[in-house]
Design an enzyme around this catalytic site. Sequence first.
Site, PDB file in Angstrom:
ATOM      1  NE  ARG A  94     -10.922   7.677  -7.079  1.00 45.01           N
ATOM      2  CZ  ARG A  94     -10.701   6.487  -6.536  1.00 45.01           C
ATOM      3  NH1 ARG A  94      -9.663   5.786  -6.897  1.00 45.01           N
ATOM      4  NH2 ARG A  94     -11.530   5.999  -5.630  1.00 45.01           N
ATOM      5  CB  CYS A 118      -4.349   3.694  -4.250  1.00 39.90           C
ATOM      6  SG  CYS A 118      -6.058   3.633  -4.825  1.00 39.90           S
ATOM      7  NE  ARG A 123      -7.555   8.553  -5.055  1.00 40.43           N
ATOM      8  CZ  ARG A 123      -7.321   9.018  -6.285  1.00 40.43           C
ATOM      9  NH1 ARG A 123      -6.370   8.496  -7.024  1.00 40.43           N
ATOM     10  NH2 ARG A 123      -8.060  10.002  -6.782  1.00 40.43           N
ATOM     11  N   PRO A 124     -11.496   6.249  -1.695  1.00 41.03           N
ATOM     12  CG  PRO A 124     -13.125   7.843  -2.188  1.00 41.03           C
ATOM     13  CD  PRO A 124     -11.648   7.663  -2.077  1.00 41.03           C
ATOM     14  CG  MET A 125     -11.429   2.293  -5.533  1.00 39.65           C
ATOM     15  SD  MET A 125     -12.772   2.408  -6.736  1.00 39.65           S
ATOM     16  CE  MET A 125     -13.123   0.687  -7.062  1.00 39.65           C
ATOM     17  CG  ASP A 126     -13.841   2.467   1.599  1.00 38.61           C
ATOM     18  OD1 ASP A 126     -13.731   3.401   0.775  1.00 38.61           O
ATOM     19  OD2 ASP A 126     -14.049   2.648   2.806  1.00 38.61           O
ATOM     20  CB  ILE A 330     -13.853  17.734  -1.551  1.00 34.73           C
ATOM     21  CG1 ILE A 330     -15.113  18.590  -1.383  1.00 34.73           C
ATOM     22  CG2 ILE A 330     -14.156  16.489  -2.378  1.00 34.73           C
ATOM     23  CD1 ILE A 330     -16.251  17.911  -0.662  1.00 34.73           C
TER      24      ILE A 330
END
Length: 421
Positions: A94, A118, A123-126, A330
Amino acid sequence: MDSIVVTGGTPLKGKIAIAGAKNAALTLMPATLLSEEPLTLTNAPRLSDIATMTALLQSLGVEVTSMQDGKVQVLSSHAMTSTTADYEIVRKMRASNLVLGPLLARHDQAVVSLPGGCAIGARPMDIHVAALEAMGAEIELKDGYLHAKAPGGLKGAKVPLRFASVGATENVLMAATLAKGTTVITNAAREPEIVDLAKCLRSMGAQIDGEGTSTITVQGVDRLGAATHPVVTDRIELGTYMLAPVFAGGEVECLGGSLDLVGSFVEKLDAAGIDVTETPDGLKVKRRTDRATAVDVTTEVFPGFPTDLQAQMMAMLCTAEGTSVLEEKIFENRFMHAPELIRMGADIEVHGGIATVRGVERLKGAPVMATDLRASVSLILAGLAAEGETTVSRIYHLDRGYEHIEEKLGGVGAKIERVSA
């Protein structure tokens, strides 16, 4: 495929040298993309994840020279050949997404695969995307790749992070060093690895203030130069080896350790009846009594209890006196080690993000299977406390985050060996 075989019942005594931080090195290595001049990292860990990041950077045209058995890495981006981070490499790790900010900052463009293919929302790529868009980037998702460009370069901006994401903070921090104007990151992550990155970038000529707090201010500069930087001590490896004498008995000194890296973890150890003493060279650890005492644990962002030490702590509490409750806040689905510990005689109930652990007097050796990096080391530690022999399979996870674990534990008296199938 290799396995680790542990025979429990032997108290430990001696010193364990703690390596440089994996999560710091994986952030520091992409920083080379910000400069044409070389970046030299000392105290680098020797791990498979470092090899993966090396392969990714080399695919972009970065020259990487490894010295002193891998403990020194010299990186030079003076002759870049690509700004595309290919899926075949990125899918393995990642942290590969940390090339996005530096590539945009220096080359005004980047094409970076999503980790593991993904979707952004999964997952927090935003968070990364929104932050870079606030700095003027134009980013589009096509066929599993983020296609990013910054016509005219990135610009300083106010960047409020929806969540105190470590990766997003690191990506924006690197990008902001070459942006035009001032960038203010709010709700920034505060981890020691981010402080270490800021120190490195500052030694390269960046103007940064506020690292280690929730607000980081970066004044963009025209260019960054050469630097030599020592990688900070790995606080997760540190915490892992601090637990070893709690499982096995005895006393171990972890060289290079410091309380500021593991403050919340040490508070829980103290409540569980474990002595941690500062020495001139690190931290010395031993149990105060034959069995630890149950303690409740909730994982949180730094400076709270680290999620990357939750599995190891759960394993330790399996033989503590009383009942402990662990809450994972988390990451979802991070109790996959629990069924394997139950195979060793642990009494654990998992409901969603909460695990209840009722301590038993002793675990029993068994064949178990590692499901991820931290789960694998928790099972090895459990083997130190178990009667008989424990065989941990699928340890390829382990080599991503722990260098020569059988040598380090064996060096303080543990009966442990790596066995090839």
